[in-house]
Scaffold this active site. Structure first.
Site, PDB file in Angstrom:
ATOM      1  N   SER A   1      -1.956   0.568  14.866  1.00  0.00           N
ATOM      2  CA  SER A   1      -2.676   1.488  15.478  1.00  0.00           C
ATOM      3  C   SER A   1      -2.665   1.660  16.743  1.00  0.00           C
ATOM      4  O   SER A   1      -3.446   0.586  17.495  1.00  0.00           O
ATOM      5  CB  SER A   1      -3.937   0.577  14.263  1.00  0.00           C
ATOM      6  OG  SER A   1      -5.303   2.062  14.675  1.00  0.00           O
TER       7      SER A   1
ATOM      8  N   VAL B   1      -2.649  -8.172  -1.224  1.00  0.00           N
ATOM      9  CA  VAL B   1      -2.210  -8.632   0.269  1.00  0.00           C
ATOM     10  C   VAL B   1      -2.552 -10.011   1.397  1.00  0.00           C
ATOM     11  O   VAL B   1      -2.152 -11.020   1.470  1.00  0.00           O
ATOM     12  CB  VAL B   1      -0.827  -7.693   1.361  1.00  0.00           C
ATOM     13  CG1 VAL B   1      -0.721  -6.951   0.622  1.00  0.00           C
ATOM     14  CG2 VAL B   1      -2.421  -7.186   2.194  1.00  0.00           C
TER      15      VAL B   1
ATOM     16  N   LYS C   1      -5.213  -5.197  13.861  1.00  0.00           N
ATOM     17  CA  LYS C   1      -3.973  -4.710  14.628  1.00  0.00           C
ATOM     18  C   LYS C   1      -3.761  -4.443  16.092  1.00  0.00           C
ATOM     19  O   LYS C   1      -2.156  -5.010  16.267  1.00  0.00           O
ATOM     20  CB  LYS C   1      -4.726  -3.103  15.539  1.00  0.00           C
ATOM     21  CG  LYS C   1      -5.168  -2.149  13.709  1.00  0.00           C
ATOM     22  CD  LYS C   1      -3.938  -2.506  12.713  1.00  0.00           C
ATOM     23  CE  LYS C   1      -3.803  -1.385  11.253  1.00  0.00           C
ATOM     24  NZ  LYS C   1      -3.142  -1.721   9.918  1.00  0.00           N
TER      25      LYS C   1
ATOM     26  N   ASN D   1       2.063  -2.339   5.848  1.00  0.00           N
ATOM     27  CA  ASN D   1       1.202  -0.601   5.825  1.00  0.00           C
ATOM     28  C   ASN D   1       0.229  -1.215   5.172  1.00  0.00           C
ATOM     29  O   ASN D   1      -0.878  -0.368   5.504  1.00  0.00           O
ATOM     30  CB  ASN D   1       1.953   0.246   5.204  1.00  0.00           C
ATOM     31  CG  ASN D   1       1.474   1.406   4.775  1.00  0.00           C
ATOM     32  OD1 ASN D   1       0.600   2.375   5.643  1.00  0.00           O
ATOM     33  ND2 ASN D   1       0.579   1.552   3.988  1.00  0.00           N
TER      34      ASN D   1
ATOM     35  N   ALA E   1      -9.403  -5.861  16.543  1.00  0.00           N
ATOM     36  CA  ALA E   1      -8.403  -7.152  16.772  1.00  0.00           C
ATOM     37  C   ALA E   1      -7.643  -7.570  15.836  1.00  0.00           C
ATOM     38  O   ALA E   1      -6.198  -8.800  16.238  1.00  0.00           O
ATOM     39  CB  ALA E   1      -9.796  -8.258  16.340  1.00  0.00           C
TER      40      ALA E   1
ATOM     41  N   GLY F   1       0.899  -1.003   0.476  1.00  0.00           N
ATOM     42  CA  GLY F   1      -0.038  -0.373  -0.633  1.00  0.00           C
ATOM     43  C   GLY F   1       1.198   1.532  -0.187  1.00  0.00           C
ATOM     44  O   GLY F   1       0.722   1.702   0.164  1.00  0.00           O
TER      45      GLY F   1
ATOM     46  N   TYR G   1     -11.147  -4.043  12.650  1.00  0.00           N
ATOM     47  CA  TYR G   1      -9.991  -3.241  13.066  1.00  0.00           C
ATOM     48  C   TYR G   1      -8.841  -3.544  13.685  1.00  0.00           C
ATOM     49  O   TYR G   1      -8.224  -4.130  14.192  1.00  0.00           O
ATOM     50  CB  TYR G   1     -10.492  -2.012  12.759  1.00  0.00           C
ATOM     51  CG  TYR G   1      -8.987  -1.170  12.617  1.00  0.00           C
ATOM     52  CD1 TYR G   1      -8.294  -0.971  10.892  1.00  0.00           C
ATOM     53  CD2 TYR G   1      -8.470  -0.355  13.549  1.00  0.00           C
ATOM     54  CE1 TYR G   1      -7.622  -0.463  10.301  1.00  0.00           C
ATOM     55  CE2 TYR G   1      -7.684   0.795  12.892  1.00  0.00           C
ATOM     56  CZ  TYR G   1      -7.094   0.599  11.626  1.00  0.00           C
ATOM     57  OH  TYR G   1      -5.996   1.178  11.666  1.00  0.00           O
TER      58      TYR G   1
ATOM     59  N   ARG H   1      -0.236   5.745  -1.201  1.00  0.00           N
ATOM     60  CA  ARG H   1      -1.244   6.555  -0.825  1.00  0.00           C
ATOM     61  C   ARG H   1      -0.826   6.558   0.240  1.00  0.00           C
ATOM     62  O   ARG H   1      -0.195   5.751   1.616  1.00  0.00           O
ATOM     63  CB  ARG H   1      -2.415   6.030  -1.182  1.00  0.00           C
ATOM     64  CG  ARG H   1      -3.153   6.119  -2.044  1.00  0.00           C
ATOM     65  CD  ARG H   1      -4.325   6.274  -2.954  1.00  0.00           C
ATOM     66  NE  ARG H   1      -5.339   4.519  -1.892  1.00  0.00           N
ATOM     67  CZ  ARG H   1      -6.174   4.647  -0.996  1.00  0.00           C
ATOM     68  NH1 ARG H   1      -6.355   5.894  -0.713  1.00  0.00           N
ATOM     69  NH2 ARG H   1      -6.821   3.392  -1.383  1.00  0.00           N
TER      70      ARG H   1
HETATM   71  P1  NDP Z   1      -5.054   4.530   3.454  1.00  0.00           P
HETATM   72  O1  NDP Z   1      -6.457   4.187   2.962  1.00  0.00           O
HETATM   73  O2  NDP Z   1      -4.154   5.867   2.365  1.00  0.00           O
HETATM   74  O3  NDP Z   1      -4.258   3.390   1.908  1.00  0.00           O
HETATM   75  C1  NDP Z   1      -4.584   2.245   2.419  1.00  0.00           C
HETATM   76  C2  NDP Z   1      -3.386   1.989   1.430  1.00  0.00           C
HETATM   77  O4  NDP Z   1      -3.697   0.586   1.303  1.00  0.00           O
HETATM   78  C3  NDP Z   1      -3.448   2.068  -0.191  1.00  0.00           C
HETATM   79  O5  NDP Z   1      -2.195   1.951  -0.709  1.00  0.00           O
HETATM   80  C4  NDP Z   1      -4.165   0.423  -1.372  1.00  0.00           C
HETATM   81  O6  NDP Z   1      -4.234   0.735  -2.119  1.00  0.00           O
HETATM   82  C5  NDP Z   1      -3.397  -0.159  -0.056  1.00  0.00           C
HETATM   83  N1  NDP Z   1      -3.868  -1.246   0.151  1.00  0.00           N
HETATM   84  C6  NDP Z   1      -5.389  -1.770   0.597  1.00  0.00           C
HETATM   85  N2  NDP Z   1      -5.863  -2.716   0.712  1.00  0.00           N
HETATM   86  C7  NDP Z   1      -4.725  -3.997   0.078  1.00  0.00           C
HETATM   87  C8  NDP Z   1      -4.495  -4.533  -0.019  1.00  0.00           C
HETATM   88  N3  NDP Z   1      -5.708  -5.893   0.380  1.00  0.00           N
HETATM   89  N4  NDP Z   1      -3.108  -5.402  -0.394  1.00  0.00           N
HETATM   90  C9  NDP Z   1      -2.591  -4.207  -1.622  1.00  0.00           C
HETATM   91  N5  NDP Z   1      -3.402  -2.919  -0.108  1.00  0.00           N
HETATM   92  C10 NDP Z   1      -3.841  -2.305  -0.644  1.00  0.00           C
HETATM   93  O7  NDP Z   1      -4.569   4.130   4.446  1.00  0.00           O
HETATM   94  P2  NDP Z   1      -3.357   4.909   5.269  1.00  0.00           P
HETATM   95  O8  NDP Z   1      -2.581   5.345   4.837  1.00  0.00           O
HETATM   96  O9  NDP Z   1      -4.623   5.775   6.361  1.00  0.00           O
HETATM   97  O10 NDP Z   1      -2.787   3.812   6.749  1.00  0.00           O
HETATM   98  C11 NDP Z   1      -1.775   2.848   6.022  1.00  0.00           C
HETATM   99  C12 NDP Z   1      -1.947   2.194   7.128  1.00  0.00           C
HETATM  100  O11 NDP Z   1      -1.693   2.953   8.223  1.00  0.00           O
HETATM  101  C13 NDP Z   1      -3.340   1.017   6.961  1.00  0.00           C
HETATM  102  O12 NDP Z   1      -2.225   0.223   7.987  1.00  0.00           O
HETATM  103  C14 NDP Z   1      -3.658   1.744   8.359  1.00  0.00           C
HETATM  104  O13 NDP Z   1      -4.984   1.610   9.133  1.00  0.00           O
HETATM  105  C15 NDP Z   1      -2.643   2.222   9.594  1.00  0.00           C
HETATM  106  N6  NDP Z   1      -3.202   3.333  10.493  1.00  0.00           N
HETATM  107  C16 NDP Z   1      -3.935   4.532   9.500  1.00  0.00           C
HETATM  108  C17 NDP Z   1      -3.899   5.957  10.318  1.00  0.00           C
HETATM  109  C18 NDP Z   1      -4.896   6.554   9.987  1.00  0.00           C
HETATM  110  O14 NDP Z   1      -5.167   7.678  11.294  1.00  0.00           O
HETATM  111  N7  NDP Z   1      -4.601   7.091   8.493  1.00  0.00           N
HETATM  112  C19 NDP Z   1      -4.154   5.347  11.971  1.00  0.00           C
HETATM  113  C20 NDP Z   1      -3.640   4.252  12.656  1.00  0.00           C
HETATM  114  C21 NDP Z   1      -2.863   2.973  11.648  1.00  0.00           C
HETATM  115  P3  NDP Z   1      -4.700   0.904  -3.210  1.00  0.00           P
HETATM  116  O15 NDP Z   1      -4.637   2.314  -4.006  1.00  0.00           O
HETATM  117  O16 NDP Z   1      -4.585   0.172  -4.343  1.00  0.00           O
HETATM  118  O17 NDP Z   1      -6.497   0.792  -2.518  1.00  0.00           O
END
Ligand code: NDP
Length: 247
Positions: free
Chosen positions: A142, A64, A159, A90, A157, A12, A155, A15
């Site tokens: 998280s 993933v 994390k 991530n 569970a 991921g 979520y 973004r």
């Molecule tokens: P975003 O929603 O901005 O981005 C999510 C990313 O994960 C995207 O690049 C997406 O790919 C990718 N993704 C989702 N599903 C899959 C998959 N099955 N296989 C491969 N890639 C996948 O999320 P954030 O940047 O906010 O979050 C990133 C991480 O940080 C996550 O694990 C989230 O749980 C964690 N987190 C975020 C917090 C927050 O406040 N934002 C707080 C705590 C933890 P694509 O672009 O192709 O859709």
């Protein structure tokens, strides 16, 4: 350029937090493989930004949650690059809902992506790392995995499960100089949190001693530390990046 000649895979990585991690590791000299599942544009843009800054990067599409696809992709990437040094798990999603109303699909989707996805990538990446006798793995968990949150049993569970995965893998892989750590962000301004109502955002803000939401770069800095030489003696740990909202 502390990561020169290192190859990093960021799931991921196109973004939000993943993009900030990709940019940061590339700026430190690593070649970054930017994974995405559904949206190629941000991943390609991330690669273009890295290359424009003089770095090296490529994209890799795979889900993933799909164990066979992960195994095939990671094995091929490690063979093509000749190595795989750093894995940042991530990729993550949310499918929120109150416990009594949560559909089985919402539970499964979040566990499959956020927890099993990390396991799939870790298992595949550990092979080349064990051969190299060096590796750095960082799992993005998280604050919700520690504190819990109404409406997010799936979520939370997943994390919380990532911490058990992190500590057990850290014990298994330490003898090969592979460290496994976690970073637990608080509320970070990304697309994932963009749907928060103003009222909820204000309530969350009131609970953050540092009085601001986090930025993706705050998380990337923690990841950069954990993969740096300075963290060679750190494994099985979680670094909280949350402005003090959970201590
Ligand atoms: P975003 O929603 O901005 O981005 C999510 C990313 O994960 C995207 O690049 C997406 O790919 C990718 N993704 C989702 N599903 C899959 C998959 N099955 N296989 C491969 N890639 C996948 O999320 P954030 O940047 O906010 O979050 C990133 C991480 O940080 C996550 O694990 C989230 O749980 C964690 N987190 C975020 C917090 C927050 O406040 N934002 C707080 C705590 C933890 P694509 O672009 O192709 O859709």
């Amino acid at each position: 350029m502390g990561l020169r000649d290192r190859v990093a895979l960021v799931t991921g990585g196109g973004r939000g937090i993943g993009q900030a991690v990709s940019l940061r590791l590339a700026a430190l000299g690593a070649k970054v493989i930017v994974n995405y599942v559904a949206r190629p544009e941000p991943a390609l843009e991330t690669v273009a930004r890295i290359e424009a800054a003089g770095g090296q990067a490529r994209v890799a599409q795979f889900d993933v949650a799909d164990a066979a696809a992960v195994q095939e992709a990671v094995t091929a990437l490690a063979a093509e690059e000749g190595r795989l040094d750093i894995l940042v798990n991530n990729a993550g999603i949310t499918r929120d809902g109150l416990l009594l109303k949560m559909k089985e699909e919402a539970w499964d989707a979040v566990i499959d992506t956020n927890l099993k996805g990390a396991f799939n990538c870790l298992r595949a990446a550990a092979k080349p790392m064990m051969k190299q006798r060096w590796g750095r793995i960082v799992n993005i968990t998280s604050v919700i995995g520690f504190a819990g949150n109404a409406g997010q049993v799936n979520y939370a569970a997943a994390k919380a499960g990532l911490m058990g995965l992190t500590k057990s893998a850290a014990r298994e892989l330490a003898s090969r100089q592979i460290t496994v750590n976690a970073v637990a962000p608080g509320y970070i301004e990304t697309e994932m949190t963009s749907h928060l109502s103003e009222e909820l955002a204000a309530r969350i803000l009131a609970e953050i001693p540092l009085a601001r939401l986090g930025q993706a770069g705050d998380v990337a800095a923690a990841v950069a530390y954990l993969v740096s030489e300075g963290a060679d003696y750190v494994t099985g740990q979680c670094l909280h990046v949350n402005g003090g909202m959970y201590m």
